[in-house]
Design a protein around this motif. Structure first.
Motif, PDB file in Angstrom:
ATOM      1  N   ALA A 148       4.099  -1.694   5.086  1.00 35.88           N
ATOM      2  CA  ALA A 148       3.691  -1.145   3.789  1.00 35.88           C
ATOM      3  C   ALA A 148       2.393  -1.791   3.308  1.00 35.88           C
ATOM      4  CB  ALA A 148       4.801  -1.354   2.759  1.00 35.88           C
ATOM      5  N   LEU A 149       2.257  -3.101   3.534  1.00 33.55           N
ATOM      6  CA  LEU A 149       1.029  -3.784   3.131  1.00 33.55           C
ATOM      7  C   LEU A 149      -0.162  -3.298   3.953  1.00 33.55           C
ATOM      8  CD1 LEU A 149      -0.467  -5.940   1.517  1.00 33.55           C
ATOM      9  CD2 LEU A 149       0.199  -7.596   3.266  1.00 33.55           C
ATOM     10  N   LEU A 150       0.015  -3.165   5.257  1.00 32.75           N
ATOM     11  CA  LEU A 150      -1.064  -2.658   6.101  1.00 32.75           C
ATOM     12  C   LEU A 150      -1.454  -1.245   5.688  1.00 32.75           C
ATOM     13  CD1 LEU A 150       0.007  -3.891   9.663  1.00 32.75           C
ATOM     14  CD2 LEU A 150      -1.975  -4.633   8.341  1.00 32.75           C
ATOM     15  N   ARG A 151      -0.441  -0.429   5.402  1.00 31.08           N
ATOM     16  CA  ARG A 151      -0.722   0.948   4.967  1.00 31.08           C
ATOM     17  C   ARG A 151      -1.510   0.935   3.665  1.00 31.08           C
ATOM     18  NH1 ARG A 151       3.362   3.881   2.415  1.00 31.08           N
ATOM     19  NH2 ARG A 151       4.855   2.520   3.478  1.00 31.08           N
ATOM     20  N   ALA A 152      -1.133   0.050   2.734  1.00 33.66           N
ATOM     21  CA  ALA A 152      -1.841  -0.044   1.458  1.00 33.66           C
ATOM     22  C   ALA A 152      -3.289  -0.475   1.668  1.00 33.66           C
ATOM     23  CB  ALA A 152      -1.122  -1.023   0.537  1.00 33.66           C
ATOM     24  N   GLU A 153      -3.508  -1.475   2.509  1.00 29.62           N
ATOM     25  CA  GLU A 153      -4.870  -1.961   2.769  1.00 29.62           C
ATOM     26  C   GLU A 153      -5.741  -0.860   3.377  1.00 29.62           C
ATOM     27  OE1 GLU A 153      -3.924  -6.712   3.615  1.00 29.62           O
ATOM     28  OE2 GLU A 153      -3.975  -5.285   5.282  1.00 29.62           O
ATOM     29  N   LEU A 154      -5.161  -0.128   4.312  1.00 39.26           N
ATOM     30  CA  LEU A 154      -5.931   0.913   4.989  1.00 39.26           C
ATOM     31  C   LEU A 154      -6.210   2.101   4.069  1.00 39.26           C
ATOM     32  CD1 LEU A 154      -3.999   0.654   8.343  1.00 39.26           C
ATOM     33  CD2 LEU A 154      -6.440   0.170   8.045  1.00 39.26           C
ATOM     34  N   LEU A 155      -5.227   2.475   3.264  1.00 41.29           N
ATOM     35  CA  LEU A 155      -5.421   3.586   2.336  1.00 41.29           C
ATOM     36  C   LEU A 155      -6.437   3.226   1.255  1.00 41.29           C
ATOM     37  CD1 LEU A 155      -1.742   4.852   1.919  1.00 41.29           C
ATOM     38  CD2 LEU A 155      -3.615   6.009   3.107  1.00 41.29           C
ATOM     39  N   LYS A 156      -6.381   1.991   0.768  1.00 37.54           N
ATOM     40  CA  LYS A 156      -7.343   1.573  -0.249  1.00 37.54           C
ATOM     41  C   LYS A 156      -8.755   1.564   0.326  1.00 37.54           C
ATOM     42  CE  LYS A 156      -8.283  -1.985  -3.703  1.00 37.54           C
ATOM     43  NZ  LYS A 156      -7.813  -3.242  -4.338  1.00 37.54           N
TER      44      LYS A 156
END
Length: 232
Positions: A180-188
């Protein structure tokens, strides 16, 4: 007897020192009670130092015994020991030698990728190590190779590739605090702030249900998530 005497002298000395500190000093100025608080504190410190010394000697002896045998397996085991101690940079050449010496082992290639990621040595090389594992077993480590390859791809400057792997991992294994953190970083990074915030909102719930052996990592991920949310 001398050790006991030295301990009581140390307690008296530190009680006087702690009594001079602001705020907490009042506790140590209480007769008898302050002395026992200091004795408990010093006992805990000495016990921790003693335990660390024993652990250090045990690790050194294990390092010597593993390093004494020049085989890919023993080099890999020594690399794994160093990696667990946070000495990733020293572990890298050992994993490289183990992987070359035993090309059938996915474990050494996987750990080589982990060591390169931890050492921030060469994310592209870490990605190549994970890819070589995934080519033979796409679910290696219950998906850990897939997720770590996503992190390596992100660090190597391939965000689309990284996001694709995160999403594939979550489809096949379900989301985790790290995914979830990786997804958040990439989406941001891609400009999708709403999607990033939604991913960040998932982390506390996912961390709550994470295995006990992953709880410490979950707290560090929560801190990273908070920093990501606060940064522009």
């Amino acid at each position: 007897m001398l050790r006991l005497l030295a301990f009581f002298v140390a307690v008296i000395f530190f009680t006087r020192f702690l009594a001079t500190l602001p705020i907490i000093g009042a506790i140590f100025r209480i007769p008898f009670l302050g002395f026992w608080f200091t004795a408990i504190l010093l006992s805990a410190i000495f016990a921790k130092l003693g335990s660390d010394a024993v652990d250090y000697r045990a690790r050194r002896n294990l390092e010597k015994s593993l390093g004494a045998v020049d085989t890919p397996h023993h080099k890999g085991k020594l690399g794994a020991l160093l990696l667990a101690q946070g000495r990733a940079r020293r572990a890298i050449p050992l994993f490289e030698e183990a992987a070359v010496g035993d090309p059938t082992s996915l474990e050494w290639r996987h750990k080589l990728g982990m060591a390169r990621l931890q050492a921030k040595d060469d994310p592209a090389a870490a990605l190549a190590a994970f890819d070589s594992v995934l080519e033979e077993d796409v679910d290696y480590g219950f998906g850990s190779a897939m997720l770590l390859s996503a992190e390596a791809a992100k660090e190597a400057g391939f965000p689309d590739h990284a996001l694709d792997r995160v999403q594939r991992f979550e489809r096949e294994h379900g989301p985790t605090p790290l995914s979830a953190l990786l997804r958040a970083e990439l989406l941001k990074a891609a400009g999708d702030r709403a999607g990033a915030n939604a991913a960040l909102d998932e982390i506390p719930r996912l961390a709550k249900h994470a295995p006990k052996n992953a709880q410490s990592q979950s707290w560090s991920l929560r801190i990273r998530a908070l920093m990501l949310r606060l940064l522009p």
